[in-house]
Write a protein that holds these residues in place. Structure first.
Motif, PDB file in Angstrom:
ATOM      1  N   VAL A  70       9.398  36.891 -20.645  1.00 48.59           N
ATOM      2  CA  VAL A  70       8.325  35.987 -21.034  1.00 48.59           C
ATOM      3  C   VAL A  70       8.896  34.632 -21.432  1.00 48.59           C
ATOM      4  CG1 VAL A  70       6.485  35.616 -22.716  1.00 48.59           C
ATOM      5  CG2 VAL A  70       6.797  37.873 -21.706  1.00 48.59           C
ATOM      6  N   ALA A  71      10.072  34.631 -22.063  1.00 45.95           N
ATOM      7  CA  ALA A  71      10.685  33.380 -22.492  1.00 45.95           C
ATOM      8  C   ALA A  71      11.120  32.516 -21.324  1.00 45.95           C
ATOM      9  CB  ALA A  71      11.889  33.677 -23.390  1.00 45.95           C
ATOM     10  N   ASP A  72      11.453  33.113 -20.184  1.00 43.72           N
ATOM     11  CA  ASP A  72      11.900  32.358 -19.011  1.00 43.72           C
ATOM     12  C   ASP A  72      10.740  31.985 -18.095  1.00 43.72           C
ATOM     13  OD1 ASP A  72      14.464  32.223 -19.770  1.00 43.72           O
ATOM     14  OD2 ASP A  72      15.273  33.609 -18.295  1.00 43.72           O
ATOM     15  N   SER A  73       9.582  31.780 -18.670  1.00 41.02           N
ATOM     16  CA  SER A  73       8.387  31.472 -17.874  1.00 41.02           C
ATOM     17  C   SER A  73       8.517  30.228 -17.009  1.00 41.02           C
ATOM     18  CB  SER A  73       7.177  31.335 -18.805  1.00 41.02           C
ATOM     19  OG  SER A  73       6.857  32.583 -19.376  1.00 41.02           O
ATOM     20  N   PRO A  74       9.167  29.133 -17.465  1.00 41.15           N
ATOM     21  CA  PRO A  74       9.276  27.963 -16.580  1.00 41.15           C
ATOM     22  C   PRO A  74       9.951  28.289 -15.252  1.00 41.15           C
ATOM     23  CG  PRO A  74       9.818  27.341 -18.828  1.00 41.15           C
ATOM     24  CD  PRO A  74       9.706  28.838 -18.809  1.00 41.15           C
ATOM     25  N   GLU A  75      10.989  29.118 -15.297  1.00 40.39           N
ATOM     26  CA  GLU A  75      11.690  29.484 -14.070  1.00 40.39           C
ATOM     27  C   GLU A  75      10.810  30.340 -13.164  1.00 40.39           C
ATOM     28  OE1 GLU A  75      14.758  28.270 -16.982  1.00 40.39           O
ATOM     29  OE2 GLU A  75      12.943  29.457 -17.084  1.00 40.39           O
ATOM     30  N   VAL A  76      10.068  31.284 -13.755  1.00 40.23           N
ATOM     31  CA  VAL A  76       9.175  32.127 -12.961  1.00 40.23           C
ATOM     32  C   VAL A  76       8.073  31.281 -12.336  1.00 40.23           C
ATOM     33  CG1 VAL A  76       7.523  34.039 -13.053  1.00 40.23           C
ATOM     34  CG2 VAL A  76       9.646  34.164 -14.378  1.00 40.23           C
ATOM     35  N   ALA A  77       7.505  30.374 -13.132  1.00 38.86           N
ATOM     36  CA  ALA A  77       6.416  29.531 -12.634  1.00 38.86           C
ATOM     37  C   ALA A  77       6.883  28.629 -11.500  1.00 38.86           C
ATOM     38  CB  ALA A  77       5.845  28.690 -13.776  1.00 38.86           C
ATOM     39  N   ASP A  82       1.568  30.797 -11.446  1.00 32.93           N
ATOM     40  CA  ASP A  82       1.112  31.352 -12.727  1.00 32.93           C
ATOM     41  C   ASP A  82       1.970  32.552 -13.113  1.00 32.93           C
ATOM     42  OD1 ASP A  82      -0.256  32.841 -14.728  1.00 32.93           O
ATOM     43  OD2 ASP A  82      -2.185  32.015 -14.089  1.00 32.93           O
ATOM     44  N   ASP A  83       2.809  32.369 -14.140  1.00 38.30           N
ATOM     45  CA  ASP A  83       3.767  33.422 -14.511  1.00 38.30           C
ATOM     46  C   ASP A  83       3.081  34.646 -15.085  1.00 38.30           C
ATOM     47  OD1 ASP A  83       3.414  31.307 -16.653  1.00 38.30           O
ATOM     48  OD2 ASP A  83       4.401  32.850 -17.861  1.00 38.30           O
ATOM     49  N   ILE A  84       1.972  34.456 -15.779  1.00 38.49           N
ATOM     50  CA  ILE A  84       1.256  35.584 -16.373  1.00 38.49           C
ATOM     51  C   ILE A  84       0.610  36.431 -15.277  1.00 38.49           C
ATOM     52  CG2 ILE A  84      -0.667  36.256 -17.881  1.00 38.49           C
ATOM     53  CD1 ILE A  84      -0.036  33.822 -19.607  1.00 38.49           C
ATOM     54  N   ALA A  85      -0.020  35.783 -14.312  1.00 38.38           N
ATOM     55  CA  ALA A  85      -0.618  36.514 -13.192  1.00 38.38           C
ATOM     56  C   ALA A  85       0.460  37.225 -12.378  1.00 38.38           C
ATOM     57  CB  ALA A  85      -1.403  35.552 -12.302  1.00 38.38           C
ATOM     58  N   PHE A  86       1.615  36.579 -12.210  1.00 34.14           N
ATOM     59  CA  PHE A  86       2.718  37.186 -11.462  1.00 34.14           C
ATOM     60  C   PHE A  86       3.155  38.494 -12.106  1.00 34.14           C
ATOM     61  CE2 PHE A  86       7.338  37.745 -11.029  1.00 34.14           C
ATOM     62  CZ  PHE A  86       7.461  37.830  -9.655  1.00 34.14           C
ATOM     63  N   ARG A  87       3.353  38.470 -13.428  1.00 36.08           N
ATOM     64  CA  ARG A  87       3.799  39.699 -14.112  1.00 36.08           C
ATOM     65  C   ARG A  87       2.714  40.762 -14.080  1.00 36.08           C
ATOM     66  NH1 ARG A  87       5.148  35.832 -17.863  1.00 36.08           N
ATOM     67  NH2 ARG A  87       7.274  35.039 -17.588  1.00 36.08           N
ATOM     68  N   SER A  88       1.480  40.357 -14.266  1.00 32.76           N
ATOM     69  CA  SER A  88       0.378  41.323 -14.225  1.00 32.76           C
ATOM     70  C   SER A  88       0.315  42.008 -12.863  1.00 32.76           C
ATOM     71  CB  SER A  88      -0.935  40.609 -14.525  1.00 32.76           C
ATOM     72  OG  SER A  88      -2.024  41.513 -14.452  1.00 32.76           O
ATOM     73  N   ASP A  89       0.434  41.226 -11.789  1.00 35.31           N
ATOM     74  CA  ASP A  89       0.372  41.785 -10.428  1.00 35.31           C
ATOM     75  C   ASP A  89       1.572  42.682 -10.127  1.00 35.31           C
ATOM     76  OD1 ASP A  89      -1.952  40.382 -10.042  1.00 35.31           O
ATOM     77  OD2 ASP A  89      -1.038  38.786  -8.852  1.00 35.31           O
ATOM     78  N   SER A  90       2.706  42.405 -10.773  1.00 33.27           N
ATOM     79  CA  SER A  90       3.930  43.154 -10.455  1.00 33.27           C
ATOM     80  C   SER A  90       3.814  44.635 -10.796  1.00 33.27           C
ATOM     81  CB  SER A  90       5.127  42.552 -11.198  1.00 33.27           C
ATOM     82  OG  SER A  90       5.075  42.820 -12.583  1.00 33.27           O
ATOM     83  N   TYR A  91       2.887  45.002 -11.680  1.00 31.96           N
ATOM     84  CA  TYR A  91       2.723  46.415 -12.025  1.00 31.96           C
ATOM     85  C   TYR A  91       2.163  47.228 -10.855  1.00 31.96           C
ATOM     86  CZ  TYR A  91       3.921  45.802 -16.926  1.00 31.96           C
ATOM     87  OH  TYR A  91       4.605  45.551 -18.094  1.00 31.96           O
ATOM     88  N   GLY A  92       1.639  46.541  -9.853  1.00 31.42           N
ATOM     89  CA  GLY A  92       1.082  47.259  -8.711  1.00 31.42           C
ATOM     90  C   GLY A  92       2.049  47.449  -7.566  1.00 31.42           C
ATOM     91  N   ALA A  93       3.310  47.000  -7.734  1.00 31.11           N
ATOM     92  CA  ALA A  93       4.265  47.084  -6.621  1.00 31.11           C
ATOM     93  C   ALA A  93       5.600  47.639  -7.090  1.00 31.11           C
ATOM     94  CB  ALA A  93       4.470  45.699  -6.002  1.00 31.11           C
ATOM     95  N   ASP A  94       6.263  48.349  -6.187  1.00 28.23           N
ATOM     96  CA  ASP A  94       7.650  48.755  -6.411  1.00 28.23           C
ATOM     97  C   ASP A  94       8.499  47.551  -5.992  1.00 28.23           C
ATOM     98  OD1 ASP A  94      10.197  49.807  -6.418  1.00 28.23           O
ATOM     99  OD2 ASP A  94       9.620  51.705  -5.497  1.00 28.23           O
ATOM    100  N   ALA A 321       2.715  28.991 -17.942  1.00 24.81           N
ATOM    101  CA  ALA A 321       3.617  27.841 -17.964  1.00 24.81           C
ATOM    102  C   ALA A 321       3.136  26.744 -17.025  1.00 24.81           C
ATOM    103  CB  ALA A 321       5.030  28.276 -17.591  1.00 24.81           C
ATOM    104  N   THR A 322       2.410  27.107 -15.974  1.00 22.00           N
ATOM    105  CA  THR A 322       1.897  26.099 -15.049  1.00 22.00           C
ATOM    106  C   THR A 322       0.901  25.170 -15.735  1.00 22.00           C
ATOM    107  OG1 THR A 322       0.319  27.813 -14.332  1.00 22.00           O
ATOM    108  CG2 THR A 322       2.227  27.405 -12.920  1.00 22.00           C
ATOM    109  N   ILE A 323       0.224  25.652 -16.765  1.00 20.86           N
ATOM    110  CA  ILE A 323      -0.686  24.805 -17.547  1.00 20.86           C
ATOM    111  C   ILE A 323       0.103  23.986 -18.562  1.00 20.86           C
ATOM    112  CG2 ILE A 323      -2.554  24.821 -19.240  1.00 20.86           C
ATOM    113  CD1 ILE A 323      -3.742  27.222 -17.813  1.00 20.86           C
ATOM    114  N   LEU A 324       1.039  24.630 -19.254  1.00 19.10           N
ATOM    115  CA  LEU A 324       1.819  23.934 -20.269  1.00 19.10           C
ATOM    116  C   LEU A 324       2.651  22.801 -19.667  1.00 19.10           C
ATOM    117  CD1 LEU A 324       3.088  26.978 -22.374  1.00 19.10           C
ATOM    118  CD2 LEU A 324       1.160  25.465 -22.867  1.00 19.10           C
TER     119      LEU A 324
END
Length: 518
Positions: A70-77, A82-94, A321-324
């Motif tokens: 969560v702390a590395d959100s700028p890099e993920v974004a 959208d880093d939050i949506a990315f992590r949420s969606d990741s629970y549906g994939a291996d 992070a995309t908003i911030l």
């Protein structure tokens, strides 16, 4: 007895559980996802006969495992939108093999222009996703740094470094798998995923994902134990923060000094969500506390004001992070998500009782005396003096810091803007003037060079901690890109950092990120 040695009235487990609620926001999950995952893993540990000391470590690892990500959100974004949506969606994939590769490619550069999406996708293809893997490893390193700062044992620190491993050895670090993975991590791997799948699709979906990833992401014996005991393991009973007070293994009271150290660590990690905010929470806390002391508030209010300053932005974990980091004006929808951040702050800190008062003060950081602030729209007498001081300190310090949509104001400009807010009734006059006096109206402080850093390396460290890339460092300092890269390599070597996050934490701990120095 020194004040710092007194009992703070809160246990480390309670504090970590509260912070885990902010982590839930960053994962795009309902609050208490992390706590429920721990309870699933704990019940499995009991049925599998895990030793008592490892079960105690399991709690701390569960609470902290996702913090670095969560702390590395700028890099993920930057790579996936959208880093939050990315992590949420990741629970549906291996996230290994072709399925994982496809997941990353479909989300490459999401939300950006076509050229950006193509560039990110091309990078993933040409590197085989190695940049993503390196990012995962840096997350683990960042998280283990927090565990070390909190005084947790080597078992916890070591286990956290394995969070992105897989049973089949295809995780991070590559090649680490099977019985080399700590037992508590094997349990958490399954618990983290099946909690989401059970909540969204019921017990059949939880069993299906466990069977599908048996021997791949999940350890076979953990899956077998889960299948044998799924109904009782997934029970909703006893999953909230309140259950922690009844567990003698987790009764580790904090002293006042230890509580301050922990809150400072949480503040640093919260600010990592946005590169330009590094050091913001510490700066607000110190300024608000000094102003409260100058005003003659009771000692308890002075302490509470400073601690609320450390926590006032914890709700930003719920803002992408995309908003911030958006350089232009925010849409009405995006602005509403920002306004909700102070609600999240209060909600995260609502329990236990020792944090509730801090949360109430922290949530006033963006309120204004004329009712134009958020999230409650408080005004006049409804704003306590602690909140008035915090609001003024937050406004002043934020002006001195760069943001994606503007450059940092000079101290003269910031002082003028604060006094304009006093004249319009947005900020309390007594509180704001006390804050300005406590700040010395912008008196500068010399920056030293710890760990043998040269003056130039200190300059570079400050820039990269603020999110500058190698090319931007070179441009800002009038040096070649190669020279800038050499400086960054030397900084990482001297400070022991392995990523922007760990370098930023080093700079924070050594007082190098005071916005007045920029």
């Amino acid at each position: 007895m020194e004040v710092a040695d007194r009992d703070a009235g809160i246990h480390l487990a309670e504090l970590l559980a509260a912070f885990s609620l902010a982590t839930d926001l960053g994962l795009g999950q309902p609050m208490e996802h992390v706590l429920r995952s721990w309870r699933i893993a704990e019940r499995l540990a009991e049925r599998m006969g895990l030793p008592e000391d490892q079960r105690q470590s399991l709690f701390y690892v569960s609470m902290l495992a996702w913090v670095g990500c969560v702390a590395d959100s700028p890099e993920v974004a930057a790579s996936f939108g959208d880093d939050i949506a990315f992590r949420s969606d990741s629970y549906g994939a291996d996230l290994a093999g072709l399925e994982g590769f496809g997941f990353f490619l479909r989300r490459a550069g999401r939300g950006g222009p076509m050229w950006h999406r193509l560039r990110v996708a091309t990078t993933i293809l040409t590197t085989g996703g190695q940049n993503v893997m390196r990012g995962m490893q840096s997350h683990c390193t960042t998280t283990s740094t927090l565990a070390d700062r909190l005084g947790l044992g080597p078992d916890v620190v070591t286990a956290l470094r394995q969070f992105f491993t897989r049973w089949d050895g295809r995780g991070v670090p590559q090649g680490v798998g099977g019985p080399d993975i700590a037992p508590i991590i094997r349990l958490l791997h399954l618990a983290d995923v099946v909690e989401v799948r059970y909540r969204t699709g019921g017990i059949d979906d939880a069993l299906e994902v466990a069977r599908a990833r048996r021997g791949r992401q999940f350890a076979p014996d953990v899956v077998d134990a889960f299948i044998a005991h799924a109904p009782e393991v997934l029970s909703e009973a006893g999953t909230g923060i309140d259950v922690l007070t009844a567990d003698p293994r987790l009764r580790r009271p904090l002293t006042e000094g230890e509580l301050d150290t922990a809150l400072e660590a949480f503040a640093d990690f919260t600010d990592l969500r946005c590169a330009s905010r590094a050091g913001h929470s510490r700066g607000v806390a110190d300024l608000a506390g000094a102003a409260a002391r100058s005003m003659g508030l009771p000692a308890g209010d002075v302490i509470a004001t400073r601690r609320a300053g450390l926590l006032h932005d914890i709700g930003l974990h719920g803002v992408p992070a995309t908003i911030l980091d958006q350089p232009g004006p925010l849409s009405a929808t995006d602005w509403e998500r920002v306004r909700l951040s102070s609600y999240y702050t209060e909600r995260v800190l609502a329990r236990p009782a020792a944090l509730a008062r801090l949360g109430a003060i922290a949530a006033t950081a963006h309120e204004r005396m004329d009712g134009t602030g958020y999230h409650r729209g408080l005004s006049g007498a409804a704003m306590p003096m602690t909140g008035r001081l915090l609001a003024a300190a937050c406004a002043y310090r934020a002006m001195l810091e760069p943001r994606a949509h503007r450059t940092a104001l000079t101290d003269k400009q910031a002082v003028s803007a604060v006094r304009d807010a006093i004249r319009t009734g947005a900020l309390d006059g007594d509180a704001a003037e006390t804050v300005l006096a406590a700040a010395g109206n912008g008196a500068r402080r010399r920056v030293s060079g710890p760990a043998g850093l040269t003056p130039r390396e200190v300059e570079v460290l400050i820039l990269i901690s603020r999110g500058a890339q190698t090319g931007e460092v070179a441009e800002r300092l009038g040096i070649s890109r190669k020279t800038a890269g050499t400086h960054i390599e030397r900084i990482y070597t001297k400070t022991g950092a392995s990523s922007r996050s760990t370098a930023t934490l080093f700079a924070l701990r050594n007082g190098l990120l005071d916005p007045l120095d920029l």
